[in-house]
Design a protein around this motif. Structure first.
Motif, PDB file in Angstrom:
ATOM      1  N   GLY A  15     -45.918  30.405 -18.424  1.00 24.02           N
ATOM      2  CA  GLY A  15     -46.510  31.593 -18.683  1.00 24.02           C
ATOM      3  C   GLY A  15     -46.267  33.055 -18.277  1.00 24.02           C
ATOM      4  O   GLY A  15     -46.549  33.993 -18.346  1.00 24.02           O
ATOM      5  N   GLY A  16     -45.140  32.739 -17.206  1.00 27.00           N
ATOM      6  CA  GLY A  16     -44.347  33.995 -16.520  1.00 27.00           C
ATOM      7  C   GLY A  16     -43.498  34.451 -17.423  1.00 27.00           C
ATOM      8  O   GLY A  16     -43.197  34.299 -18.381  1.00 27.00           O
ATOM      9  N   GLY A  66     -40.722  36.666 -30.554  1.00 26.65           N
ATOM     10  CA  GLY A  66     -41.958  37.367 -30.404  1.00 26.65           C
ATOM     11  C   GLY A  66     -42.053  37.032 -28.654  1.00 26.65           C
ATOM     12  O   GLY A  66     -42.991  37.721 -28.151  1.00 26.65           O
ATOM     13  N   ARG A  67     -41.442  36.159 -28.215  1.00 29.26           N
ATOM     14  CA  ARG A  67     -41.572  36.098 -26.620  1.00 29.26           C
ATOM     15  C   ARG A  67     -40.186  36.536 -26.059  1.00 29.26           C
ATOM     16  O   ARG A  67     -40.457  36.961 -24.776  1.00 29.26           O
ATOM     17  CB  ARG A  67     -41.470  34.542 -26.433  1.00 29.26           C
ATOM     18  N   PHE A  68     -39.037  36.657 -26.656  1.00 31.45           N
ATOM     19  CA  PHE A  68     -38.078  37.103 -25.891  1.00 31.45           C
ATOM     20  C   PHE A  68     -37.431  38.478 -26.582  1.00 31.45           C
ATOM     21  O   PHE A  68     -37.729  38.706 -27.801  1.00 31.45           O
ATOM     22  CB  PHE A  68     -36.549  36.406 -26.170  1.00 31.45           C
ATOM     23  N   THR A  69     -36.971  39.397 -25.786  1.00 27.44           N
ATOM     24  CA  THR A  69     -36.642  40.629 -26.215  1.00 27.44           C
ATOM     25  C   THR A  69     -35.131  41.333 -25.540  1.00 27.44           C
ATOM     26  O   THR A  69     -35.258  41.128 -24.448  1.00 27.44           O
ATOM     27  CB  THR A  69     -37.615  41.859 -25.996  1.00 27.44           C
ATOM     28  N   VAL A  70     -34.342  41.537 -26.479  1.00 32.19           N
ATOM     29  CA  VAL A  70     -32.989  41.780 -26.065  1.00 32.19           C
ATOM     30  C   VAL A  70     -32.830  43.389 -26.213  1.00 32.19           C
ATOM     31  O   VAL A  70     -33.342  44.073 -27.207  1.00 32.19           O
ATOM     32  CB  VAL A  70     -31.884  41.007 -26.658  1.00 32.19           C
ATOM     33  N   SER A  71     -32.277  43.885 -24.913  1.00 33.20           N
ATOM     34  CA  SER A  71     -32.187  45.595 -25.190  1.00 33.20           C
ATOM     35  C   SER A  71     -30.794  45.719 -24.276  1.00 33.20           C
ATOM     36  O   SER A  71     -30.236  44.874 -23.710  1.00 33.20           O
ATOM     37  CB  SER A  71     -33.309  46.121 -24.593  1.00 33.20           C
ATOM     38  N   ASN A  84     -41.071  36.413 -21.940  1.00 33.83           N
ATOM     39  CA  ASN A  84     -42.142  36.293 -21.669  1.00 33.83           C
ATOM     40  C   ASN A  84     -42.958  35.127 -22.102  1.00 33.83           C
ATOM     41  O   ASN A  84     -42.425  34.260 -22.940  1.00 33.83           O
ATOM     42  CB  ASN A  84     -42.939  37.450 -22.352  1.00 33.83           C
ATOM     43  N   SER A  85     -44.001  34.749 -21.662  1.00 37.90           N
ATOM     44  CA  SER A  85     -44.754  33.544 -22.030  1.00 37.90           C
ATOM     45  C   SER A  85     -43.838  32.354 -21.738  1.00 37.90           C
ATOM     46  O   SER A  85     -43.595  31.514 -22.938  1.00 37.90           O
ATOM     47  CB  SER A  85     -45.436  33.471 -23.242  1.00 37.90           C
ATOM     48  N   LEU A  86     -43.196  32.215 -20.874  1.00 39.12           N
ATOM     49  CA  LEU A  86     -42.113  31.200 -20.696  1.00 39.12           C
ATOM     50  C   LEU A  86     -42.830  30.035 -20.527  1.00 39.12           C
ATOM     51  O   LEU A  86     -43.735  29.498 -20.291  1.00 39.12           O
ATOM     52  CB  LEU A  86     -41.136  31.400 -19.370  1.00 39.12           C
ATOM     53  N   TYR A 113     -16.018  36.846 -24.507  1.00 38.52           N
ATOM     54  CA  TYR A 113     -15.974  36.776 -23.064  1.00 38.52           C
ATOM     55  C   TYR A 113     -17.303  35.961 -22.804  1.00 38.52           C
ATOM     56  O   TYR A 113     -18.364  36.284 -23.518  1.00 38.52           O
ATOM     57  CB  TYR A 113     -15.971  38.112 -22.382  1.00 38.52           C
ATOM     58  N   TRP A 114     -17.507  35.357 -21.503  1.00 39.41           N
ATOM     59  CA  TRP A 114     -18.671  34.907 -21.129  1.00 39.41           C
ATOM     60  C   TRP A 114     -18.907  35.057 -19.672  1.00 39.41           C
ATOM     61  O   TRP A 114     -17.984  35.049 -19.226  1.00 39.41           O
ATOM     62  CB  TRP A 114     -18.614  33.118 -21.354  1.00 39.41           C
ATOM     63  N   GLY A 115     -20.228  35.179 -19.148  1.00 36.85           N
ATOM     64  CA  GLY A 115     -20.502  35.215 -18.135  1.00 36.85           C
ATOM     65  C   GLY A 115     -20.494  33.777 -17.425  1.00 36.85           C
ATOM     66  O   GLY A 115     -20.584  32.870 -18.028  1.00 36.85           O
ATOM     67  N   GLN A 116     -20.703  33.747 -16.050  1.00 39.80           N
ATOM     68  CA  GLN A 116     -21.006  32.384 -15.522  1.00 39.80           C
ATOM     69  C   GLN A 116     -22.242  31.667 -15.549  1.00 39.80           C
ATOM     70  O   GLN A 116     -22.555  30.465 -15.372  1.00 39.80           O
ATOM     71  CB  GLN A 116     -20.750  32.653 -13.835  1.00 39.80           C
ATOM     72  N   GLY A 117     -23.165  32.281 -15.845  1.00 36.00           N
ATOM     73  CA  GLY A 117     -24.645  31.738 -16.265  1.00 36.00           C
ATOM     74  C   GLY A 117     -25.485  32.255 -15.113  1.00 36.00           C
ATOM     75  O   GLY A 117     -25.126  32.297 -13.896  1.00 36.00           O
ATOM     76  N   THR A 118     -26.800  32.058 -15.374  1.00 31.78           N
ATOM     77  CA  THR A 118     -27.829  32.218 -14.632  1.00 31.78           C
ATOM     78  C   THR A 118     -28.795  31.099 -14.830  1.00 31.78           C
ATOM     79  O   THR A 118     -29.328  31.100 -15.811  1.00 31.78           O
ATOM     80  CB  THR A 118     -28.317  33.504 -14.360  1.00 31.78           C
ATOM     81  N   GLN A 119     -29.307  30.505 -13.851  1.00 27.45           N
ATOM     82  CA  GLN A 119     -30.460  29.556 -14.109  1.00 27.45           C
ATOM     83  C   GLN A 119     -31.707  29.868 -14.069  1.00 27.45           C
ATOM     84  O   GLN A 119     -32.393  30.708 -13.277  1.00 27.45           O
ATOM     85  CB  GLN A 119     -30.418  28.471 -12.909  1.00 27.45           C
ATOM     86  N   VAL A 120     -32.482  29.540 -15.113  1.00 26.65           N
ATOM     87  CA  VAL A 120     -33.767  29.821 -15.366  1.00 26.65           C
ATOM     88  C   VAL A 120     -34.707  28.361 -15.291  1.00 26.65           C
ATOM     89  O   VAL A 120     -34.414  27.461 -16.077  1.00 26.65           O
ATOM     90  CB  VAL A 120     -34.033  30.497 -16.556  1.00 26.65           C
ATOM     91  N   THR A 121     -35.645  28.364 -14.327  1.00 28.34           N
ATOM     92  CA  THR A 121     -36.374  27.063 -14.278  1.00 28.34           C
ATOM     93  C   THR A 121     -37.796  27.424 -14.483  1.00 28.34           C
ATOM     94  O   THR A 121     -38.331  28.201 -13.774  1.00 28.34           O
ATOM     95  CB  THR A 121     -36.071  26.530 -13.057  1.00 28.34           C
ATOM     96  N   VAL A 122     -38.348  26.783 -15.284  1.00 28.39           N
ATOM     97  CA  VAL A 122     -40.003  27.400 -15.741  1.00 28.39           C
ATOM     98  C   VAL A 122     -40.781  25.799 -15.252  1.00 28.39           C
ATOM     99  O   VAL A 122     -40.540  24.876 -15.739  1.00 28.39           O
ATOM    100  CB  VAL A 122     -40.119  27.448 -17.171  1.00 28.39           C
ATOM    101  N   SER A 123     -41.387  25.892 -14.247  1.00 26.89           N
ATOM    102  CA  SER A 123     -42.342  24.988 -13.785  1.00 26.89           C
ATOM    103  C   SER A 123     -43.645  24.816 -14.564  1.00 26.89           C
ATOM    104  O   SER A 123     -44.257  25.652 -15.120  1.00 26.89           O
ATOM    105  CB  SER A 123     -42.579  25.022 -12.374  1.00 26.89           C
ATOM    106  N   SER A 124     -44.157  23.581 -14.949  1.00 22.26           N
ATOM    107  CA  SER A 124     -45.512  23.397 -15.497  1.00 22.26           C
ATOM    108  C   SER A 124     -46.590  23.358 -14.743  1.00 22.26           C
ATOM    109  O   SER A 124     -46.450  23.476 -13.495  1.00 22.26           O
ATOM    110  CB  SER A 124     -45.377  22.081 -16.394  1.00 22.26           C
TER     111      SER A 124
END
Length: 124
Positions: A15-16, A66-71, A84-86, A113-124
């Motif tokens: 939800g965060g 509706g939940r993700f926005t790229v800018s 949003n509303s993860l 080209y690619w970045g190294q990545g960033t971890q996103v963890t959503v807990s329930s």
């Protein structure tokens, strides 16, 4: 200097929200499109969103509209992904990518080209 550097990942409750950033360096300045992809453990990489540098047209995976926005902020050479509303199923490593192409943007093979990545963890 890495061409693309992501930041902003972390641990968030369901939800965060999180905002990812992708700082682009000189080698990517001539690219036409910036994209975001993600890869969850045991799953294939999937397209998330993309934005064209000229015109700012945006593209999204249908399931994330509706939940993700790229800018983008051209003055800072930075692209953002507001999430949003993860949900727990959004847990993945998120990658920023740059493409010289402006079509077939959902395919990772179009990106140069690619970045190294960033971890996103959503807990329930």
């Amino acid at each position: 200097q890495e061409p693309l550097v992501e930041s902003g990942g972390g641990l968030v409750q369901a939800g965060g929200s999180l905002r990812l950033s992708c700082a682009a360096s000189g080698r990517t300045f001539s690219s036409k499109t910036m994209g975001w992809f993600r890869q969850a453990p045991g799953k294939e990489r999937e397209f998330v969103a993309a934005i064209s540098k000229r015109g700012g047209n945006t593209y999204y995976a249908d399931s994330l509209k509706g939940r993700f926005t790229v800018s983008g902020d051209t003055s800072k050479n930075t692209v953002y992904l507001q999430m949003n509303s993860l949900k727990p199923e959004d847990t993945a490593v998120y990658y920023c990518a740059a493409s010289y192409s402006d079509y077939d943007l959902t395919s990772g093979s179009r990106y140069n080209y690619w970045g190294q990545g960033t971890q996103v963890t959503v807990s329930s």
